[in-house]
Design an enzyme around this catalytic site. Structure first.
Site, PDB file in Angstrom:
ATOM      1  N   ARG A 218      -7.771  -7.359   1.832  1.00 37.60           N
ATOM      2  CA  ARG A 218      -8.692  -6.297   2.226  1.00 37.60           C
ATOM      3  C   ARG A 218      -9.402  -5.749   0.818  1.00 37.60           C
ATOM      4  O   ARG A 218     -10.404  -5.091   1.024  1.00 37.60           O
ATOM      5  CB  ARG A 218      -7.799  -4.999   2.800  1.00 37.60           C
ATOM      6  CG  ARG A 218      -7.395  -5.654   4.183  1.00 37.60           C
ATOM      7  CD  ARG A 218      -6.745  -4.553   4.825  1.00 37.60           C
ATOM      8  NE  ARG A 218      -6.346  -4.990   6.110  1.00 37.60           N
ATOM      9  CZ  ARG A 218      -6.828  -4.951   7.290  1.00 37.60           C
ATOM     10  NH1 ARG A 218      -8.132  -4.350   7.361  1.00 37.60           N
ATOM     11  NH2 ARG A 218      -6.445  -5.313   8.429  1.00 37.60           N
TER      12      ARG A 218
ATOM     13  N   GLU B 193      -2.047 -10.196   3.275  1.00 35.38           N
ATOM     14  CA  GLU B 193      -2.891  -9.389   4.150  1.00 35.38           C
ATOM     15  C   GLU B 193      -3.675  -8.230   3.608  1.00 35.38           C
ATOM     16  O   GLU B 193      -4.815  -7.983   3.562  1.00 35.38           O
ATOM     17  CB  GLU B 193      -2.105  -8.636   5.430  1.00 35.38           C
ATOM     18  CG  GLU B 193      -3.083  -8.540   6.568  1.00 35.38           C
ATOM     19  CD  GLU B 193      -3.477  -6.909   6.426  1.00 35.38           C
ATOM     20  OE1 GLU B 193      -4.335  -6.485   7.222  1.00 35.38           O
ATOM     21  OE2 GLU B 193      -2.618  -6.266   5.912  1.00 35.38           O
TER      22      GLU B 193
ATOM     23  N   GLY C 250      -0.403  -4.319   9.916  1.00 38.79           N
ATOM     24  CA  GLY C 250      -0.925  -3.670  10.909  1.00 38.79           C
ATOM     25  C   GLY C 250      -0.428  -2.042  10.705  1.00 38.79           C
ATOM     26  O   GLY C 250      -0.446  -1.306  11.416  1.00 38.79           O
ATOM     27  N   GLU C 251       0.083  -1.608   9.571  1.00 39.87           N
ATOM     28  CA  GLU C 251       0.746  -0.298   9.329  1.00 39.87           C
ATOM     29  C   GLU C 251      -0.264   0.783   9.536  1.00 39.87           C
ATOM     30  O   GLU C 251      -0.072   1.843  10.018  1.00 39.87           O
ATOM     31  CB  GLU C 251       1.383   0.185   7.942  1.00 39.87           C
ATOM     32  CG  GLU C 251       1.984   1.285   8.075  1.00 39.87           C
ATOM     33  CD  GLU C 251       3.270   1.380   6.739  1.00 39.87           C
ATOM     34  OE1 GLU C 251       3.743   2.518   6.520  1.00 39.87           O
ATOM     35  OE2 GLU C 251       3.606   0.337   6.375  1.00 39.87           O
ATOM     36  N   ARG C 252      -1.517   0.537   9.241  1.00 40.51           N
ATOM     37  CA  ARG C 252      -2.752   1.401   9.284  1.00 40.51           C
ATOM     38  C   ARG C 252      -2.924   1.850  10.836  1.00 40.51           C
ATOM     39  O   ARG C 252      -2.954   3.020  11.239  1.00 40.51           O
ATOM     40  CB  ARG C 252      -4.091   1.040   8.636  1.00 40.51           C
ATOM     41  CG  ARG C 252      -3.892   1.393   7.179  1.00 40.51           C
ATOM     42  CD  ARG C 252      -5.391   1.254   6.645  1.00 40.51           C
ATOM     43  NE  ARG C 252      -6.282   2.090   6.977  1.00 40.51           N
ATOM     44  CZ  ARG C 252      -7.349   1.897   7.899  1.00 40.51           C
ATOM     45  NH1 ARG C 252      -7.534   0.760   8.538  1.00 40.51           N
ATOM     46  NH2 ARG C 252      -8.296   2.843   8.207  1.00 40.51           N
ATOM     47  N   ARG C 253      -2.979   0.656  11.557  1.00 42.14           N
ATOM     48  CA  ARG C 253      -3.026   0.932  12.988  1.00 42.14           C
ATOM     49  C   ARG C 253      -1.933   1.396  13.638  1.00 42.14           C
ATOM     50  O   ARG C 253      -1.851   2.415  14.622  1.00 42.14           O
ATOM     51  CB  ARG C 253      -3.063  -0.472  13.612  1.00 42.14           C
ATOM     52  CG  ARG C 253      -4.709  -1.146  13.677  1.00 42.14           C
ATOM     53  CD  ARG C 253      -4.491  -2.610  13.705  1.00 42.14           C
ATOM     54  NE  ARG C 253      -4.349  -3.464  12.636  1.00 42.14           N
ATOM     55  CZ  ARG C 253      -3.955  -4.509  12.635  1.00 42.14           C
ATOM     56  NH1 ARG C 253      -3.624  -5.365  13.819  1.00 42.14           N
ATOM     57  NH2 ARG C 253      -3.462  -5.329  11.604  1.00 42.14           N
TER      58      ARG C 253
ATOM     59  N   ARG D 134       1.057  -1.311   0.201  1.00 45.39           N
ATOM     60  CA  ARG D 134      -0.112  -0.122   0.039  1.00 45.39           C
ATOM     61  C   ARG D 134       0.971   1.352  -0.069  1.00 45.39           C
ATOM     62  O   ARG D 134       1.807   1.521   0.782  1.00 45.39           O
ATOM     63  CB  ARG D 134      -0.830  -0.095   1.245  1.00 45.39           C
ATOM     64  CG  ARG D 134      -2.019   1.192   1.309  1.00 45.39           C
ATOM     65  CD  ARG D 134      -2.761   1.046   2.657  1.00 45.39           C
ATOM     66  NE  ARG D 134      -3.275  -0.346   2.796  1.00 45.39           N
ATOM     67  CZ  ARG D 134      -4.503  -0.519   2.319  1.00 45.39           C
ATOM     68  NH1 ARG D 134      -5.205   0.172   1.821  1.00 45.39           N
ATOM     69  NH2 ARG D 134      -4.887  -1.839   2.636  1.00 45.39           N
TER      70      ARG D 134
ATOM     71  N   GLN E 284      -6.929  -4.809  17.958  1.00 44.78           N
ATOM     72  CA  GLN E 284      -6.333  -6.017  17.364  1.00 44.78           C
ATOM     73  C   GLN E 284      -4.745  -5.842  17.211  1.00 44.78           C
ATOM     74  O   GLN E 284      -4.454  -4.859  16.590  1.00 44.78           O
ATOM     75  CB  GLN E 284      -6.672  -6.379  15.957  1.00 44.78           C
ATOM     76  CG  GLN E 284      -6.051  -7.630  15.163  1.00 44.78           C
ATOM     77  CD  GLN E 284      -6.643  -7.734  13.793  1.00 44.78           C
ATOM     78  OE1 GLN E 284      -7.318  -7.182  13.418  1.00 44.78           O
ATOM     79  NE2 GLN E 284      -6.335  -9.049  13.233  1.00 44.78           N
TER      80      GLN E 284
END
Length: 278
Positions: free
Chosen positions: A113, A109, A75-78, A37, A59
């Protein structure tokens, strides 16, 4: 080498409830260089950061040890939203992963999405093929996708950088990009892309323009002949299947089907698809 992307999902994504969750300092974590992304929606990140302020990170992210710190795998968005929320720590699961496993996990991953841009998907497919030494057919099988789906995305990467940016930003669609690739004179692609944007041409209108340019017939003198609706639909179906321009010409009880290829590699790709249909 991965044993298989489809079957490898269970191995790469085991039940996190069985793993130890640690609280890691955000400043000890760095981004994943294999993250497919490239565009993160600011409004979406702000919304997530507000949720994290109120409820925390529900999460844990997945990281791997790198040097004296950690690298994000999933999990870069988190992670980014936690920074926006002013958090100092984030819950994480630490796994021992190779570069290849980290890349594969990050790409899979994100692909699951289904909100990547067509160009991000194309680059992800290309990276998986190169790193895991897979053909388009093998990648399609492992991901449960069709061969034309993989080919249609990867072909987009042959477009000029300016056009790739427009597709990534949603200014032009994947359909526009595929149609532009059908131009025989590749030097016209950027100019026709600009015309498409300025005149708000849809894909069908662009297809007509590209056909006219390829036939080198002035628009004002070209006699338009409406194609039979059934033939037009069949052309569209075959175009999806082969990932290239397909023309059906019918004269009384006979005719011909023309399938365009843009290179020797493209020719081999089409031959493989034909052979698979036998």
């Amino acid at each position: 080498m991965s044993k298989g992307l489809g079957k490898g999902l269970n191995a790469l994504f085991p039940r996190e409830s069985l793993e130890k969750v640690e609280l890691l300092r955000l400043k000890s974590i760095q981004a994943n260089p294999y993250q497919p992304r490239t565009i993160f929606d600011d409004a979406s990140l702000i919304e997530l950061s507000e949720s994290i302020k109120e409820h925390g990170v529900l999460q844990p992210i997945i990281v791997r040890s790198v040097g004296t710190g950690y690298e994000i795998v999933v999990g870069e968005r988190r992670y980014r939203a936690s920074e926006l929320a002013g958090k100092k720590d984030i819950p994480a699961v630490v796994r021992e992963l190779t570069d290849e496993q980290s890349m594969e996990m990050a790409i899979l991953e994100n692909l699951q999405r289904e909100d990547l841009t067509p160009i991000e998907v194309a680059e992800a497919y290309q990276r998986l093929m190169e790193s895991l030494q897979l053909t388009q057919e093998q990648l399609a099988f492992r991901l449960g996708k069709s061969r034309p789906h993989i080919a249609n995305h990867i072909r987009l990467l042959a477009l000029p950088e300016q056009v790739l940016r427009d597709i990534s930003r949603g200014i032009l669609s994947m359909g526009h990009g595929r149609t532009l690739l059908g131009l025989k004179n590749k030097e016209q692609i950027v100019a026709i892309a600009e015309k498409t944007k300025s005149e708000h041409l849809n894909v069908r209108q662009l297809e007509k323009l590209v056909q006219q340019l390829n036939e080198d017939v002035p628009r004002e003198t070209k006699k338009t002949k409406k194609k039979d609706l059934f033939l037009a639909e069949q052309e569209s179906t075959l175009r999806e299947q082969f990932g290239t321009k397909v023309t059906i010409k019918k004269m009384k009880n006979k005719g011909k089907i023309e399938i365009e290829f843009l290179s020797d590699e493209d020719f081999e790709r089409i031959l493989e698809i034909l052979s698979d249909e036998r």
